[in-house]
Design a protein around this motif. Structure first.
Motif, short mmCIF file in Angstrom:
data_model
loop_
_atom_site.label_atom_id
_atom_site.label_comp_id
_atom_site.label_asym_id
_atom_site.label_seq_id
_atom_site.Cartn_x
_atom_site.Cartn_y
_atom_site.Cartn_z
N ALA A 22 -10.66 -42.88 -29.58
CA ALA A 22 -11.89 -42.10 -29.59
C ALA A 22 -13.01 -42.79 -28.82
O ALA A 22 -13.89 -42.13 -28.26
N GLY A 23 -12.98 -44.13 -28.78
CA GLY A 23 -14.02 -44.86 -28.07
C GLY A 23 -13.63 -45.32 -26.68
O GLY A 23 -14.44 -45.92 -25.97
N ALA A 24 -12.40 -45.02 -26.25
CA ALA A 24 -11.89 -45.55 -24.99
C ALA A 24 -12.66 -45.05 -23.77
O ALA A 24 -12.78 -45.76 -22.76
N HIS A 25 -13.20 -43.82 -23.84
CA HIS A 25 -13.90 -43.27 -22.67
C HIS A 25 -15.12 -44.10 -22.30
O HIS A 25 -15.58 -44.04 -21.15
N ARG A 26 -15.65 -44.86 -23.24
CA ARG A 26 -16.80 -45.72 -22.95
C ARG A 26 -16.44 -46.80 -21.93
O ARG A 26 -17.33 -47.39 -21.31
N PHE A 27 -15.18 -47.06 -21.77
CA PHE A 27 -14.72 -48.08 -20.83
C PHE A 27 -13.98 -47.47 -19.63
O PHE A 27 -13.30 -48.18 -18.89
N GLY A 28 -14.12 -46.18 -19.45
CA GLY A 28 -13.47 -45.54 -18.32
C GLY A 28 -11.99 -45.27 -18.52
O GLY A 28 -11.26 -45.04 -17.54
N ILE A 29 -11.54 -45.30 -19.77
CA ILE A 29 -10.13 -45.03 -20.08
C ILE A 29 -10.00 -43.59 -20.52
O ILE A 29 -10.71 -43.15 -21.43
N GLU A 30 -9.10 -42.85 -19.91
CA GLU A 30 -8.84 -41.48 -20.34
C GLU A 30 -7.59 -41.45 -21.21
O GLU A 30 -6.53 -41.94 -20.81
N ILE A 31 -7.74 -40.89 -22.39
CA ILE A 31 -6.61 -40.68 -23.29
C ILE A 31 -6.13 -39.26 -23.10
O ILE A 31 -6.89 -38.31 -23.27
N PHE A 32 -4.87 -39.09 -22.77
CA PHE A 32 -4.33 -37.79 -22.42
C PHE A 32 -3.81 -37.05 -23.65
O PHE A 32 -3.40 -37.67 -24.63
N GLU A 33 -3.79 -35.74 -23.55
CA GLU A 33 -3.11 -34.92 -24.54
C GLU A 33 -1.62 -34.87 -24.21
O GLU A 33 -1.23 -34.97 -23.05
N PRO A 34 -0.76 -34.73 -25.22
CA PRO A 34 0.68 -34.76 -24.97
C PRO A 34 1.16 -33.76 -23.92
O PRO A 34 2.02 -34.10 -23.10
N ALA A 35 0.62 -32.55 -23.93
CA ALA A 35 1.10 -31.53 -22.98
C ALA A 35 0.84 -31.95 -21.54
O ALA A 35 1.66 -31.68 -20.65
N THR A 36 -0.31 -32.60 -21.30
CA THR A 36 -0.61 -33.07 -19.95
C THR A 36 0.31 -34.21 -19.57
O THR A 36 0.91 -34.23 -18.49
N SER A 37 0.43 -35.19 -20.45
CA SER A 37 1.25 -36.37 -20.16
C SER A 37 2.71 -35.99 -19.91
O SER A 37 3.31 -36.42 -18.92
N ASN A 38 3.28 -35.20 -20.82
CA ASN A 38 4.72 -34.97 -20.67
C ASN A 38 5.05 -34.11 -19.45
O ASN A 38 6.11 -34.24 -18.85
N THR A 39 4.11 -33.25 -19.03
CA THR A 39 4.36 -32.48 -17.82
C THR A 39 4.25 -33.35 -16.58
O THR A 39 5.08 -33.26 -15.66
#
Length: 480
Positions: free
Chosen positions: A406-423
């Protein structure tokens, strides 16, 4: 009194009890011994493997950097140690036997159930992202935004674009992809079925899994083949390894064995080892076997020069949380917001191991990387991709990791949703099976190619030095 002895593929016992720490120490030491004797002795001498493994798993990468042969020696020796040490127990009151015994246990053969989809195959690569399905120019723009943000490597964007430009590749005509861990959120099964591929699914004999997967197969355009025992669908790799091996070996066509299995704790090492034993068994019988793997970005990787340079520039810019870097470093005695890399030292070492995931997770994932490197060197077709950090159920059930995400975006890290990642990962798989990958001098370059690390390689700070802050920010954001 319940019997505590596990069955199937098991961790070897030390003083009558399974010990993953003893296994990890021994395997890392044997992997290092031929190229880094000092590192091997350090691993053997560890008295707190739960914490010390972070240092030794980094050393496995560093010791392999001087040459291709050094890296392959580490991979081969690590694999040999695991196969020598892991055991198989057929019954709770049985003895521990060598791993090869898993393929000699007597059991009735599995049968095949085939589900043929009713849908039309998709003729264009589309990637679900934030409520939209991106294709064509829109997908191209998003790929470029990810590259500019440091979320994926340019080679990843170019690879996805190549697949988009060759939509006839999507159905993987002439191949069958065996998806081990077919129900996994990060697996390619859904995408492959949408594209009309021929998919072989292996997962546990749990009705809920197979109701969902057969529903997908009926809805989409591909064909799904699954193992069955009477009316029960599925098979357990830990306990039915011999039956699964015989069933897969009996399938027609050119096979790709895809490893997408996951379990918690020591069970992860056991199931990862079951898959590797299956891989070795099938390679002896099917020389044209292809392999597919997904790597986690929360590991140690050597990274390209330009990733080091970009992280260095971002560190110097000191934007966002970096404006408070100096007081935070003083207050933490230098532990917070340390540089991701020493400037100008190439290749860089990105150490994003997360202590909360533990040494069993690290060993299970490193085993897969070793097998990919060994198989590629042996001339096999290998599809390998570093996948981005993703909000899968198995990850976010850990409250600390969920807060860090939840806090990763503060450091420029994008956490992906499963549907995006697996495709995206399925698209990279399709590319590697159709076009192959460029030849590289060193295995670390094979691993870095087309990586979608979510930004961990190009952010200014080492992952562990930012983790605590990300957790606090994530908890605060959730409360807000």
């Amino acid at each position: 009194m319940p019997n505590v002895n596990p069955t199937g593929v098991i961790i070897p016992s030390v003083d009558g009890k399974p010990s993953t720490s003893a296994l990890g120490r021994a395997v890392v030491a044997e992997a290092l011994r031929g190229v880094d004797p000092v590192g091997a002795r350090g691993a053997e001498a560890s008295t707190d493997w739960r914490h010390d493994y972070l240092v030794h798993f980094r050393r496995l990468v560093e010791a392999g950097l001087p040459s291709r042969e050094a890296a392959l020696t580490i991979a081969r020796e690590g694999l040999s140690s695991l196969h020598k040490r892991m055991r198989y127990r057929q019954k709770p009151d049985g003895t521990e036997e060598p791993l090869a015994a898993a393929f000699t246990a007597a059991a009735p053969p599995l049968t095949t159930v085939t589900v043929t989809g009713r849908g039309e195959p998709e003729r264009e690569l589309t990637v679900p992202y934030r409520g939209r399905r991106l294709a064509g120019a829109e997908l191209d723009r998003q790929l470029e935004r990810w590259v500019a943000a440091g979320t994926i490597e340019r080679s990843c964007a170019d690879t996805v674009r190549t697949v988009a430009a060759n939509p006839d590749w999507l159905s993987l005509s002439g191949r069958r992809v065996v998806v081990l861990g077919a129900g996994a959120e990060m697996g390619p099964l859904r995408a492959l079925l949408r594209w009309g591929a021929d998919v072989v699914a292996v997962d546990l004999p749990r009705p809920a899994i197979w109701e969902r997967l057969t529903g997908l197969a009926e809805r989409y355009a591909g064909r799904l083949h699954l193992p069955a025992t009477g009316d029960e669908r599925g098979a357990d790799l830990l306990h039915d390894l011999g039956r699964v091996a015989g069933w897969i070996d009996g399938l027609d066509g050119r096979l790709v064995l895809g490893n997408y299995v996951y379990a918690d704790g020591p069970l992860n090492v056991r199931v990862a080892m079951a898959v590797d034993a299956l891989t070795v068994h099938l390679r002896e019988r099917r020389p044209d076997l292809g392999l597919a793997f997904l790597a986690t970005p929360t590991d140690v990787f050597a990274v390209p020069d330009d990733a080091v340079d970009e992280a260095t520039r971002r560190y110097a810019a000191a934007s966002g949380i970096g404006r408070f870097r100096r007081p935070l470093r003083v207050l933490s005695a230098g532990r917070l917001l340390t540089r991701n890399y020493p400037p100008g030292l190439y290749p860089g070492i990105n150490d994003s191991l997360v202590p909360q995931q533990g040494p069993n997770y690290a060993l299970a994932k490193r085993l897969q990387r070793w097998r990919a490197a060994e198989a590629r060197a042996a001339g096999l077709t290998v599809a390998f991709a570093v996948a981005p950090a993703t909000r899968t159920r198995s990850v976010v059930k850990n409250r600390l990791l969920a807060a860090a995400f939840a806090g990763a975006h503060r450091f420029g890290i994008e956490i992906f949703e499963p549907a995006t990642s697996n495709t995206l990962m399925a698209a990279l798989l399709v590319h590697d099976l159709n076009a192959g990958r460029p030849a590289h001098e060193h295995p670390w370059q094979d691993e870095a190619f087309a990586a979608a690390h979510g930004g961990l390689w190009r952010q200014p700070y080492s992952a562990r030095s930012a983790l605590g802050i990300a957790v606090l920010m994530g908890i605060g954001g959730a409360r807000g």
